[in-house]
Design an enzyme around this catalytic site. Structure first.
Site, PDB file in Angstrom:
ATOM      1  N   SER A 142      27.115   2.655 -20.426  1.00  0.00           N
ATOM      2  CA  SER A 142      26.619   2.913 -21.775  1.00  0.00           C
ATOM      3  C   SER A 142      25.658   4.089 -21.718  1.00  0.00           C
ATOM      4  O   SER A 142      25.014   4.331 -20.688  1.00  0.00           O
ATOM      5  CB  SER A 142      25.893   1.681 -22.323  1.00  0.00           C
ATOM      6  OG  SER A 142      25.168   1.993 -23.504  1.00  0.00           O
ATOM      7  N   TYR A 155      19.411  -4.184 -21.234  1.00  0.00           N
ATOM      8  CA  TYR A 155      20.815  -3.772 -21.098  1.00  0.00           C
ATOM      9  C   TYR A 155      20.902  -2.406 -20.419  1.00  0.00           C
ATOM     10  O   TYR A 155      21.722  -2.191 -19.513  1.00  0.00           O
ATOM     11  CB  TYR A 155      21.474  -3.732 -22.470  1.00  0.00           C
ATOM     12  CG  TYR A 155      22.940  -3.372 -22.450  1.00  0.00           C
ATOM     13  CD1 TYR A 155      23.889  -4.268 -21.983  1.00  0.00           C
ATOM     14  CD2 TYR A 155      23.372  -2.130 -22.922  1.00  0.00           C
ATOM     15  CE1 TYR A 155      25.239  -3.930 -21.966  1.00  0.00           C
ATOM     16  CE2 TYR A 155      24.719  -1.793 -22.915  1.00  0.00           C
ATOM     17  CZ  TYR A 155      25.641  -2.695 -22.435  1.00  0.00           C
ATOM     18  OH  TYR A 155      26.982  -2.353 -22.425  1.00  0.00           O
TER      19      TYR A 155
END
Length: 233
Positions: A142, A155
Site C-alpha cells: 500500500s 497498517y
C-alpha cells in the site's frame, strides 16, 4: 496460455484482488491454489475458474494459525514438485487510529497476518520455489507503507515491514535460484477493505479488482527485475 503447466498460490483469494488475480492466472493456464479463511467463498471462485475451463484447488485456512502454513506447504509439496508463482495478497486493515491510541491486541493481529504469516509462507514454500525454472513472488503493498499518513500507522507499518522483508528475500535469492520478487501497490481499488477505510466513497469512482488482476498477470508474464515496485494508481 502463458502460465500453462505452472503452479500458482494466491492468498486472500476468496474476494477482491485475490479472487480476481486467481481467476486471471487460471485463464492463462496456471493451476491455482486458492487460500483464505472462508471455504464457501473459495468454492465460488473455484467454480468460476472451472466453468471457464481452468484448474484450481481450494485450501481453506487461517494464516494466523501458527501450524496451518506448514501443513499447507507439506500438502502441496506432496502433490507438486515446484511452485512457480506466489501472490502474497492476504492482509487485514485493523482500525484507523492515532498511534498513541493503537490497540495492542489488534496491532498484534495486524502484524501477525500482514507480516509474520508472510514470512512463514516464504519459509514454507522456499524449497518449492527454488525448484521452479522461473519462480516469481509478488507481494501486495500500500502507498501508506512508504508515505506515512495520519491514523494509518498500524497498517502502514505492517506494509513497510513487508516490503523490507520480501525485498531482502529477493536479494538473498538473486544468485541462488531462478526466483524474482516484485512489490505491487494496487492503488485505489474497489475492495471491501477500501470500503471500510473510506465509507463515504462511491465504489464506482475507483477501479475494479479485475483491472489490478490483469496488470498482475501482465507483470508475471514479463521479464521484470527482482526488487521492482509497480504502482498501479
Amino acid at each position: 496460455m502463458s502460465f500453462k503447466n505452472q503452479l500458482a498460490l494466491v492468498t486472500g483469494a476468496s474476494r477482491g484482488i485475490g479472487a480476481a488475480t486467481a481467476i486471471a492466472l487460471a485463464k492463462k493456464g496456471a493451476h491455482v491454489i486458492l487460500t483464505a479463511r472462508t471455504a464457501k467463498d473459495l468454492e465460488e471462485v473455484e467454480e468460476i475458474i472451472h466453468r471457464a475451463g481452468g484448474n484450481a484447488t481450494i485450501a481453506p485456512l487461517d494464516l494466523t494459525d501458527g501450524d496451518s502454513i506448514g501443513r499447507l506447504a507439506q500438502a502441496i509439496s506432496d502433490r507438486w514438485d515446484a511452485l512457480d508463482i506466489m501472490v502474497l495478497n492476504a492482509a487485514m486493515l485493523g482500525s484507523l487510529s492515532p498511534v498513541p491510541a493503537i490497540d495492542g491486541k489488534e496491532f498484534n493481529n495486524v502484524l501477525t497476518l500482514n507480516l509474520i504469516a508472510q514470512q512463514a509462507l516464504i519459509a514454507g514454500f522456499d524449497a518449492m520455489m527454488r525448484k521452479s525454472e522461473d519462480a516469481r513472488l509478488l507481494a501486495i503493498t500500500s502507498s501508506v507503507g512508504r508515505s506515512p499518513r495520519p491514523f494509518w500507522g498500524a497498517y502502514g507499518a505492517s506494509k513497510a515491514a513487508l516490503e523490507t522483508l520480501v525485498t531482502s528475500y529477493g536479494e538473498e535469492m538473486r544468485n541462488l535460484a531462478k526466483l524474482r520478487i516484485a512489490i505491487i501497490n494496487p492503488g485505489r481499488t474497489r475492495t471491501e477493505m477500501r470500503a471500510r477505510a473510506y465509507p463515504g466513497e462511491d465504489p464506482q469512482s475507483v477501479k475494479a479488482p479485475e483491472v489490478v488482476a490483469d496488470r498482475i498477470a501482465e507483470i508475471l508474464s514479463s521479464d521484470f527485475e527482482t526488487g521492482e515496485r509497480f504502482d498501479l494508481n
